[in-house]
Design a protein around this motif. Structure first.
Motif, PDB file in Angstrom:
ATOM      1  N   LYS A   5       0.838  -1.198   0.000  1.00  0.00           N
ATOM      2  CA  LYS A   5       0.000   0.000   0.000  1.00  0.00           C
ATOM      3  C   LYS A   5       0.873   1.248   0.000  1.00  0.00           C
ATOM      4  N   GLY A   6       0.318   2.348  -0.506  1.00  0.00           N
ATOM      5  CA  GLY A   6       1.046   3.600  -0.558  1.00  0.00           C
ATOM      6  C   GLY A   6       1.858   3.709  -1.832  1.00  0.00           C
ATOM      7  N   ASN A 109       6.583  13.245  -4.229  1.00  0.00           N
ATOM      8  CA  ASN A 109       6.286  13.808  -2.903  1.00  0.00           C
ATOM      9  C   ASN A 109       4.805  14.151  -2.749  1.00  0.00           C
ATOM     10  N   LYS A 112       2.815  10.907  -2.366  1.00  0.00           N
ATOM     11  CA  LYS A 112       2.976  10.353  -1.014  1.00  0.00           C
ATOM     12  C   LYS A 112       1.985  11.015  -0.064  1.00  0.00           C
ATOM     13  N   ASP A 113       1.873  12.346  -0.155  1.00  0.00           N
ATOM     14  CA  ASP A 113       0.936  13.078   0.703  1.00  0.00           C
ATOM     15  C   ASP A 113      -0.507  12.654   0.427  1.00  0.00           C
ATOM     16  N   GLU A 116      -1.317   9.082   1.809  1.00  0.00           N
ATOM     17  CA  GLU A 116      -1.345   8.930   3.275  1.00  0.00           C
ATOM     18  C   GLU A 116      -2.772   8.749   3.782  1.00  0.00           C
ATOM     19  N   ASP A 117      -3.722   9.439   3.169  1.00  0.00           N
ATOM     20  CA  ASP A 117      -5.120   9.392   3.607  1.00  0.00           C
ATOM     21  C   ASP A 117      -5.919   8.262   2.973  1.00  0.00           C
ATOM     22  N   GLN A 118      -5.297   7.543   2.060  1.00  0.00           N
ATOM     23  CA  GLN A 118      -6.029   6.508   1.331  1.00  0.00           C
ATOM     24  C   GLN A 118      -5.387   5.146   1.601  1.00  0.00           C
ATOM     25  N   GLU A 119      -5.839   4.496   2.631  1.00  0.00           N
ATOM     26  CA  GLU A 119      -5.239   3.250   3.112  1.00  0.00           C
ATOM     27  C   GLU A 119      -5.309   2.105   2.109  1.00  0.00           C
TER      28      GLU A 119
END
Length: 138
Positions: A5-6, A109, A112-113, A116-119
């Motif tokens: 994830k991510g 970058n 990435k931000d 972060e909110d989208q698991e």
């Protein structure tokens, strides 16, 4: 294959070994991949504005990102298309060929931000490898 994830950075060689239908390919030189310019042109103007507003709210724009956004159409299209497709698909693989190293770094970058909110979302970033050769003149 286990999908992390991510944001995950991989090489071109690693991307060739991924044979998994769960990945939506973006900007790859293959027929089934989503082409950035074609997809961007299909998005309605009102939806583009909404997507761009969401990106700004989630990731914020550094001075460099704001400058790239206003000066480089390819950066704006890449970010808009990726975010739009990420809302609809859980796993993307984006090939950065044709995108400058500076734009790729800022894009990475920002994504990435956003991620972060989208698991439940994954973005595999395939960095275009630069090879250097030397020439001898006689």
């Amino acid at each position: 294959m286990e999908i992390k994830k991510g944001l995950v950075e991989i090489t071109e060689d690693e991307s060739r070994m991924v044979v998994d239908e769960r990945f939506l390919l973006i900007n790859f030189p293959v027929k089934k991949a989503v082409k950035i310019n074609q997809y961007y042109d299909k998005i309605r103007n009102k939806e583009k504005q909404h997507i761009q507003s969401e990106i700004q709210n989630l990731a914020g724009f550094s001075e460099e990102a704001a400058l790239l956004w206003s000066e480089k159409e390819a950066f704006e299209k890449l970010l808009t298309v990726t975010y739009s497709l990420l809302k609809k698909n859980p796993v993307l693989m984006v090939y950065t060929a044709g995108i400058s190293p500076e734009s790729t770094s800022i894009y990475k970058n920002m994504m990435k931000d956003i991620l972060e909110d989208q698991e439940d979302k994954s973005l595999y970033l395939v960095r275009n490898a630069y090879t250097f050769t030397s020439f001898e003149y006689q």
